[in-house]
Design an enzyme around this catalytic site. Structure first.
Site, PDB file in Angstrom:
ATOM      1  N   GLY A  11       0.831  -1.204   0.000  1.00 20.68           N
ATOM      2  CA  GLY A  11       0.000   0.000   0.000  1.00 20.68           C
ATOM      3  C   GLY A  11       0.860   1.246   0.000  1.00 20.68           C
ATOM      4  O   GLY A  11       0.586   2.198   0.730  1.00 20.68           O
ATOM      5  N   SER A  13       1.269   3.333  -2.473  1.00 19.73           N
ATOM      6  CA  SER A  13       0.872   4.307  -3.493  1.00 19.73           C
ATOM      7  C   SER A  13       0.348   5.611  -2.917  1.00 19.73           C
ATOM      8  O   SER A  13       0.382   6.648  -3.576  1.00 19.73           O
ATOM      9  CB  SER A  13      -0.185   3.684  -4.411  1.00 19.73           C
ATOM     10  OG  SER A  13      -1.171   3.013  -3.658  1.00 19.73           O
ATOM     11  N   ARG A  14      -0.162   5.564  -1.692  1.00 19.19           N
ATOM     12  CA  ARG A  14      -0.852   6.743  -1.134  1.00 19.19           C
ATOM     13  C   ARG A  14      -0.637   6.821   0.370  1.00 19.19           C
ATOM     14  O   ARG A  14      -0.182   5.871   0.992  1.00 19.19           O
ATOM     15  CB  ARG A  14      -2.370   6.602  -1.344  1.00 19.19           C
ATOM     16  CG  ARG A  14      -2.802   6.614  -2.757  1.00 19.19           C
ATOM     17  CD  ARG A  14      -4.308   6.582  -2.842  1.00 19.19           C
ATOM     18  NE  ARG A  14      -4.882   5.230  -2.735  1.00 19.19           N
ATOM     19  CZ  ARG A  14      -5.967   4.921  -2.043  1.00 19.19           C
ATOM     20  NH1 ARG A  14      -6.588   5.839  -1.328  1.00 19.19           N
ATOM     21  NH2 ARG A  14      -6.424   3.688  -2.032  1.00 19.19           N
ATOM     22  N   VAL A  63      -2.688  -7.971  -1.490  1.00 23.80           N
ATOM     23  CA  VAL A  63      -2.031  -8.614  -0.336  1.00 23.80           C
ATOM     24  C   VAL A  63      -2.862  -9.765   0.233  1.00 23.80           C
ATOM     25  O   VAL A  63      -2.325 -10.640   0.911  1.00 23.80           O
ATOM     26  CB  VAL A  63      -1.683  -7.617   0.796  1.00 23.80           C
ATOM     27  CG1 VAL A  63      -0.606  -6.647   0.363  1.00 23.80           C
ATOM     28  CG2 VAL A  63      -2.923  -6.907   1.331  1.00 23.80           C
ATOM     29  N   ASN A  89       1.586  -2.244   5.326  1.00 25.49           N
ATOM     30  CA  ASN A  89       0.810  -1.023   5.531  1.00 25.49           C
ATOM     31  C   ASN A  89      -0.554  -1.068   4.857  1.00 25.49           C
ATOM     32  O   ASN A  89      -1.479  -0.381   5.273  1.00 25.49           O
ATOM     33  CB  ASN A  89       1.633   0.162   5.010  1.00 25.49           C
ATOM     34  CG  ASN A  89       0.797   1.404   4.833  1.00 25.49           C
ATOM     35  OD1 ASN A  89       0.541   2.133   5.784  1.00 25.49           O
ATOM     36  ND2 ASN A  89       0.345   1.651   3.600  1.00 25.49           N
ATOM     37  N   TYR A 154     -12.748  -4.024  11.414  1.00 24.80           N
ATOM     38  CA  TYR A 154     -11.440  -3.349  11.347  1.00 24.80           C
ATOM     39  C   TYR A 154     -10.681  -3.515  12.666  1.00 24.80           C
ATOM     40  O   TYR A 154      -9.484  -3.829  12.678  1.00 24.80           O
ATOM     41  CB  TYR A 154     -11.689  -1.871  11.036  1.00 24.80           C
ATOM     42  CG  TYR A 154     -10.458  -1.034  10.844  1.00 24.80           C
ATOM     43  CD1 TYR A 154      -9.761  -1.044   9.630  1.00 24.80           C
ATOM     44  CD2 TYR A 154      -9.999  -0.178  11.847  1.00 24.80           C
ATOM     45  CE1 TYR A 154      -8.641  -0.245   9.440  1.00 24.80           C
ATOM     46  CE2 TYR A 154      -8.892   0.620  11.671  1.00 24.80           C
ATOM     47  CZ  TYR A 154      -8.210   0.591  10.452  1.00 24.80           C
ATOM     48  OH  TYR A 154      -7.098   1.391  10.274  1.00 24.80           O
ATOM     49  N   ALA A 156     -11.007  -5.871  14.874  1.00 26.50           N
ATOM     50  CA  ALA A 156     -10.563  -7.265  15.015  1.00 26.50           C
ATOM     51  C   ALA A 156      -9.316  -7.506  14.174  1.00 26.50           C
ATOM     52  O   ALA A 156      -8.359  -8.160  14.617  1.00 26.50           O
ATOM     53  CB  ALA A 156     -11.688  -8.218  14.579  1.00 26.50           C
ATOM     54  N   LYS A 158      -7.066  -5.310  13.242  1.00 28.36           N
ATOM     55  CA  LYS A 158      -5.910  -4.573  13.759  1.00 28.36           C
ATOM     56  C   LYS A 158      -5.435  -5.139  15.101  1.00 28.36           C
ATOM     57  O   LYS A 158      -4.237  -5.071  15.416  1.00 28.36           O
ATOM     58  CB  LYS A 158      -6.235  -3.083  13.870  1.00 28.36           C
ATOM     59  CG  LYS A 158      -6.489  -2.407  12.518  1.00 28.36           C
ATOM     60  CD  LYS A 158      -5.285  -2.507  11.602  1.00 28.36           C
ATOM     61  CE  LYS A 158      -5.457  -1.740  10.299  1.00 28.36           C
ATOM     62  NZ  LYS A 158      -4.292  -1.888   9.406  1.00 28.36           N
TER      63      LYS A 158
HETATM   64  P1  NAP Z   1      -5.241   4.844   2.338  1.00 33.09           P
HETATM   65  O1  NAP Z   1      -4.853   6.272   2.113  1.00 33.09           O
HETATM   66  O2  NAP Z   1      -6.656   4.435   2.166  1.00 33.09           O
HETATM   67  O3  NAP Z   1      -4.314   3.927   1.376  1.00 33.09           O
HETATM   68  C1  NAP Z   1      -4.474   2.535   1.402  1.00 33.09           C
HETATM   69  C2  NAP Z   1      -3.333   1.892   0.668  1.00 33.09           C
HETATM   70  O4  NAP Z   1      -3.474   0.471   0.752  1.00 33.09           O
HETATM   71  C3  NAP Z   1      -3.279   2.227  -0.808  1.00 33.09           C
HETATM   72  O5  NAP Z   1      -1.930   2.300  -1.202  1.00 33.09           O
HETATM   73  C4  NAP Z   1      -3.972   1.033  -1.468  1.00 33.09           C
HETATM   74  O6  NAP Z   1      -3.553   0.805  -2.819  1.00 33.09           O
HETATM   75  C5  NAP Z   1      -3.472  -0.082  -0.555  1.00 33.09           C
HETATM   76  N1  NAP Z   1      -4.318  -1.277  -0.579  1.00 33.09           N
HETATM   77  C6  NAP Z   1      -5.617  -1.392  -0.219  1.00 33.09           C
HETATM   78  N2  NAP Z   1      -6.036  -2.652  -0.371  1.00 33.09           N
HETATM   79  C7  NAP Z   1      -4.978  -3.368  -0.836  1.00 33.09           C
HETATM   80  C8  NAP Z   1      -4.769  -4.715  -1.207  1.00 33.09           C
HETATM   81  N3  NAP Z   1      -5.750  -5.632  -1.103  1.00 33.09           N
HETATM   82  N4  NAP Z   1      -3.547  -5.079  -1.657  1.00 33.09           N
HETATM   83  C9  NAP Z   1      -2.542  -4.183  -1.761  1.00 33.09           C
HETATM   84  N5  NAP Z   1      -2.673  -2.884  -1.415  1.00 33.09           N
HETATM   85  C10 NAP Z   1      -3.879  -2.490  -0.973  1.00 33.09           C
HETATM   86  O7  NAP Z   1      -4.816   4.347   3.798  1.00 33.09           O
HETATM   87  P2  NAP Z   1      -3.944   5.062   4.941  1.00 33.09           P
HETATM   88  O8  NAP Z   1      -4.831   5.954   5.711  1.00 33.09           O
HETATM   89  O9  NAP Z   1      -2.687   5.579   4.381  1.00 33.09           O
HETATM   90  O10 NAP Z   1      -3.666   3.812   5.892  1.00 33.09           O
HETATM   91  C11 NAP Z   1      -2.520   2.986   5.757  1.00 33.09           C
HETATM   92  C12 NAP Z   1      -2.534   1.929   6.850  1.00 33.09           C
HETATM   93  O11 NAP Z   1      -2.557   2.564   8.125  1.00 33.09           O
HETATM   94  C13 NAP Z   1      -3.757   1.018   6.806  1.00 33.09           C
HETATM   95  O12 NAP Z   1      -3.399  -0.283   7.202  1.00 33.09           O
HETATM   96  C14 NAP Z   1      -4.676   1.629   7.837  1.00 33.09           C
HETATM   97  O13 NAP Z   1      -5.579   0.689   8.359  1.00 33.09           O
HETATM   98  C15 NAP Z   1      -3.672   2.098   8.864  1.00 33.09           C
HETATM   99  N6  NAP Z   1      -4.193   3.177   9.711  1.00 33.09           N
HETATM  100  C16 NAP Z   1      -4.606   4.356   9.168  1.00 33.09           C
HETATM  101  C17 NAP Z   1      -5.100   5.343  10.001  1.00 33.09           C
HETATM  102  C18 NAP Z   1      -5.568   6.684   9.495  1.00 33.09           C
HETATM  103  O14 NAP Z   1      -6.094   7.444  10.284  1.00 33.09           O
HETATM  104  N7  NAP Z   1      -5.408   7.006   8.225  1.00 33.09           N
HETATM  105  C19 NAP Z   1      -5.159   5.105  11.380  1.00 33.09           C
HETATM  106  C20 NAP Z   1      -4.731   3.897  11.894  1.00 33.09           C
HETATM  107  C21 NAP Z   1      -4.252   2.931  11.040  1.00 33.09           C
HETATM  108  P3  NAP Z   1      -4.251   1.609  -4.060  1.00 33.09           P
HETATM  109  O15 NAP Z   1      -3.744   3.027  -3.968  1.00 33.09           O
HETATM  110  O16 NAP Z   1      -3.726   0.914  -5.269  1.00 33.09           O
HETATM  111  O17 NAP Z   1      -5.711   1.507  -3.877  1.00 33.09           O
END
Ligand code: NAP
Length: 246
Positions: A11, A13-14, A63, A89, A154, A156, A158
């Site tokens: 993940g 990309s973003r 993944v 991630n 979610y 569960a 995490k």
């Molecule tokens: P995000 O902006 O929604 O980006 C999600 C990333 O995961 C993207 O790069 C996406 O790829 C990739 N992805 C999704 N499903 C996938 C799959 N099946 N296989 C491979 N890649 C996949 O998320 P984020 O906010 O940066 O969060 C990143 C991590 O931190 C996650 O695990 C999230 O649960 C955790 N987290 C986030 C927060 C928060 O507040 N943002 C808080 C706690 C934990 P594409 O771009 O190709 O779609």
């Protein structure tokens, strides 16, 4: 070039994943950027890492799919010769109250967020054990520690990542491989952009630092945990949440 570390970030990309790729590139690693569907965004992460002097590789793989993850890890090793750092991630949300949650929303979140981490850990553990050096960091969440209404699936997944991290840390400790988790709070990314303003306002009251976090603030910890200096830290869950959980 010899002692550059090779990193794979799922993940990448973003959001947090992209920031982790950049922090690792800045620290001198070459970076394989995994993504699910957003190829242009992944290529953009690669270009940003290359500007920091890193070699890169963008790899599409789900993944949740064991065969795709194994092929991805093989591709990274074929391209760079080794794999030193894994940052799990990639993650998704499918929020709803339990009584309204569809079975497939539970299954999809567990498949991506929990089985996805298992697939990646499993694929890298043998090469890392062999080279007697490795760093594995996974993104858990404050929600995996404290729970959150509307996110039983979610939470569960995490919480599961935390149990997996601690168990693998015990399995790999004697081989020089550390395994840690980061529990971010609410970080400004696409994932939290969809939250309604009134929910965000309400959240601020539960954050002692009084603001949402930035992806770079999570990435800085990830890069540290992946560094040589963090070699005596394993099995830990470190919160980057403005003090939400303490
Ligand atoms: P995000 O902006 O929604 O980006 C999600 C990333 O995961 C993207 O790069 C996406 O790829 C990739 N992805 C999704 N499903 C996938 C799959 N099946 N296989 C491979 N890649 C996949 O998320 P984020 O906010 O940066 O969060 C990143 C991590 O931190 C996650 O695990 C999230 O649960 C955790 N987290 C986030 C927060 C928060 O507040 N943002 C808080 C706690 C934990 P594409 O771009 O190709 O779609």
């Amino acid at each position: 070039m010899e002692n550059r570390k090779i990193a794979l970030v799922t993940g990448g990309s973003r959001g947090i994943g992209r920031a982790v790729c950049l922090a690792l590139a800045k620290s001198g690693a070459d970076v394989a950027v995994n993504y699910a569907g957003k190829e242009e965004a992944a290529q953009q992460t690669c270009r940003m890492c290359e500007e920091l002097g890193a070699r890169t590789l963008a790899i599409q793989a789900d993944v949740a799919d064991n065969a795709q993850v194994n092929a991805m890890v093989d591709q990274v090793i074929a391209q760079f010769g080794r794999l030193d750092i894994l940052v799990c991630n990639a993650g998704i949300t499918r929020d709803n109250l339990l009584m309204r949650m569809a079975e497939q929303d539970f299954d999809q979140v567990i498949a991506t967020n929990l089985k996805g981490v298992w697939n990646c850990m499993k694929a890298v553990c043998r090469p890392m054990m062999k080279q007697r050096w490795g760093r594995i960091v996974s993104m858990s969440s404050v929600v995996g520690v404290a729970g959150n209404a509307g996110q039983v699936n979610y939470a569960a997944s995490k919480a599961g990542v935390i149990g997996m991290t601690k168990s693998l840390a015990r399995e790999l400790g004697s081989r020089g491989v550390t395994v840690n988790a980061i529990a971010p709070g609410f970080i400004e990314t696409d994932m939290t952009a969809v939250l309604p303003e009134n929910i965000k306002e309400g959240l601020l009251g539960s954050i002692p630092l009084g603001r949402l976090g930035q992806a770079e603030e999570v990435a800085a910890l990830a890069a540290f945990l992946c560094s040589e200096q963090a070699g005596y830290i394993t099995g830990q869950v470190i919160h980057v949440d403005g003090g939400m959980a303490m």
